[in-house]
Design a protein around this motif. Sequence first.
Motif, short mmCIF file in Angstrom:
data_model
loop_
_atom_site.label_atom_id
_atom_site.label_comp_id
_atom_site.label_asym_id
_atom_site.label_seq_id
_atom_site.Cartn_x
_atom_site.Cartn_y
_atom_site.Cartn_z
N GLY A 1 0.82 -1.21 0.00
CA GLY A 1 0.00 0.00 0.00
C GLY A 1 0.85 1.26 0.00
N LEU A 2 2.05 1.19 0.58
CA LEU A 2 2.94 2.35 0.65
C LEU A 2 3.61 2.59 -0.70
N GLN A 3 3.60 3.86 -1.12
CA GLN A 3 4.31 4.28 -2.32
C GLN A 3 5.20 5.47 -1.97
N ALA A 4 6.41 5.51 -2.54
CA ALA A 4 7.33 6.62 -2.37
C ALA A 4 7.52 7.33 -3.70
N SER A 5 7.70 8.64 -3.64
CA SER A 5 7.92 9.42 -4.85
C SER A 5 9.37 9.27 -5.29
N TYR A 6 9.56 9.04 -6.59
CA TYR A 6 10.91 8.88 -7.14
C TYR A 6 10.93 9.41 -8.57
N LYS A 7 11.62 10.51 -8.76
CA LYS A 7 11.78 11.12 -10.09
C LYS A 7 10.44 11.31 -10.81
N GLY A 8 9.47 11.82 -10.06
CA GLY A 8 8.19 12.15 -10.65
C GLY A 8 7.22 11.00 -10.78
N ARG A 9 7.61 9.83 -10.31
CA ARG A 9 6.74 8.65 -10.36
C ARG A 9 6.53 8.13 -8.93
N TRP A 10 5.51 7.29 -8.77
CA TRP A 10 5.29 6.60 -7.51
C TRP A 10 5.84 5.18 -7.64
N ILE A 11 6.70 4.80 -6.69
CA ILE A 11 7.21 3.43 -6.69
C ILE A 11 6.67 2.69 -5.48
N ARG A 12 6.33 1.44 -5.68
CA ARG A 12 5.75 0.63 -4.61
C ARG A 12 6.83 0.16 -3.65
N VAL A 13 6.55 0.28 -2.36
CA VAL A 13 7.46 -0.26 -1.34
C VAL A 13 7.00 -1.68 -1.06
N GLN A 14 7.65 -2.63 -1.72
CA GLN A 14 7.22 -4.02 -1.65
C GLN A 14 7.39 -4.58 -0.24
N PRO A 15 6.35 -5.21 0.31
CA PRO A 15 6.49 -5.82 1.64
C PRO A 15 7.54 -6.93 1.64
N ILE A 16 8.38 -6.92 2.65
CA ILE A 16 9.36 -7.99 2.89
C ILE A 16 9.14 -8.47 4.31
N HIS A 17 8.96 -9.76 4.47
CA HIS A 17 8.62 -10.31 5.78
C HIS A 17 9.66 -9.92 6.82
N ASN A 18 9.18 -9.34 7.91
CA ASN A 18 10.00 -9.00 9.07
C ASN A 18 10.99 -7.87 8.81
N ALA A 19 10.86 -7.17 7.68
CA ALA A 19 11.73 -6.03 7.40
C ALA A 19 11.13 -4.76 7.99
N PHE A 20 11.96 -3.74 8.14
CA PHE A 20 11.50 -2.39 8.46
C PHE A 20 11.80 -1.47 7.29
N VAL A 21 10.86 -0.57 7.01
CA VAL A 21 11.08 0.50 6.05
C VAL A 21 11.62 1.70 6.82
N ILE A 22 12.71 2.29 6.33
CA ILE A 22 13.34 3.44 6.98
C ILE A 22 13.24 4.64 6.05
N ASN A 23 12.84 5.78 6.59
CA ASN A 23 12.89 7.01 5.82
C ASN A 23 13.19 8.20 6.72
N PHE A 24 13.55 9.30 6.09
CA PHE A 24 14.00 10.49 6.82
C PHE A 24 12.94 11.58 6.76
N GLY A 25 12.95 12.44 7.77
CA GLY A 25 12.03 13.57 7.83
C GLY A 25 12.73 14.87 7.47
N PHE A 26 11.95 15.97 7.45
CA PHE A 26 12.50 17.28 7.13
C PHE A 26 13.69 17.63 8.02
N GLN A 27 13.60 17.27 9.30
CA GLN A 27 14.67 17.65 10.21
C GLN A 27 15.98 16.97 9.85
N MET A 28 15.94 15.73 9.38
CA MET A 28 17.17 15.07 8.93
C MET A 28 17.73 15.76 7.69
N GLU A 29 16.86 16.15 6.77
CA GLU A 29 17.35 16.86 5.58
C GLU A 29 18.06 18.15 5.97
N ILE A 30 17.53 18.85 6.95
CA ILE A 30 18.15 20.10 7.39
C ILE A 30 19.45 19.83 8.14
#
Length: 353
Positions: free
Chosen positions: A240-269
């Motif tokens: 269900g999760l999609q991330a933006s990549y170069k103007g397209r939406w890419i699916r974040v494929q579920p992987i059993h027992n994995a964690f998805v990691i992403n950064f927020g605005f504060q990390m970018e700053i």
Amino acid sequence: MESPTMKLICDLPSANSIPDNYVLPLEKRPCNQELGDDLSVTLPVIDLQETLGHGRQQIIGEIMEAGKEFGFFQVVNHGVEEDVIKGFREAATEFFRMPEEAKLKYYSTDMSKAFRVFSGSITSHTDTNDIRYWRDCLKIRCYPVDKLMHHWPSQPEMFRERLAKYAVAVKELGRRLLGLIAEGLGLANHEFFEGGLTGGDMMMNVNYYPACPDPSLTLGIRPHSDRFILTVLSQGDVSGLQASYKGRWIRVQPIHNAFVINFGFQMEIVTNGVLKSVEHRVLTNSATGRLTVATFTRPSMDCMIGPAPGVVNEGTNSPKYRTFTGDEFTEAFEATTGRREPLLDFFKIRHTQ
């Protein structure tokens, strides 16, 4: 106690169509934003098993590369036991299965509460028309455990115990990842992110997206970027999760027992734009419900946030952003409704020639 004014989506009577206030304007609907996923691109999957061995530098390189290119990656062999993940996900699922009156006593719009339930997160598209999104959510302050546990519900049975184990384990995973990122940034102090930058109460959104009669008309969560330092997501086995990549939406494929990691605005700053905070959204589906657990590492509100001294210099990499407090960031986020360009622009340094 507040009086609930609405039903949770998971308690709505089954219907062949979704209620009008969940129907997005035509231009906001997922089928009109992009025609499906871009399946030609997948997020990097990083194996953390060798972080204490000879593969440490390779893993750091993979994290930095993924953060620069995608702002997202998945981790496996991360050290959080499968029983801990499964145990809390089962307890959260049981919470949503409780009778309506048992859940709605926790319903609140008071964002200061350590445990609350809300539904259909509202976004105003016009002055008179509030649109809701297709999710129910438990919003929990989950760490430090000893300080916050008494706010959590005692039912269903084992909820508190399993949440505590999960929160402690995910806090440690976040600490490890931030240590690796500090190394990857070339910071002399590998514990740079310890202290105020991660000193706020850790927050958790347990999101439940019920099966939706018409996924083409709504979204589970609108396109957005996260605000804080680091997000650790257990998305389970349903996509269900999609991330933006170069103007397209890419699916974040579920992987059993994995964690998805992403950064927020504060990390970018803090990284002066090296690591990106990337927009993402959640699609619904008509076949099954979906439960996710998003955990956010946050600074203390009085912490000073700005580009790390070891990342910027007076030469080719001058600071792009000024320093600010967590309180000031919250005010700016609310004033800009979290829109990427206005928010980052609020903290940009205007360099003169």
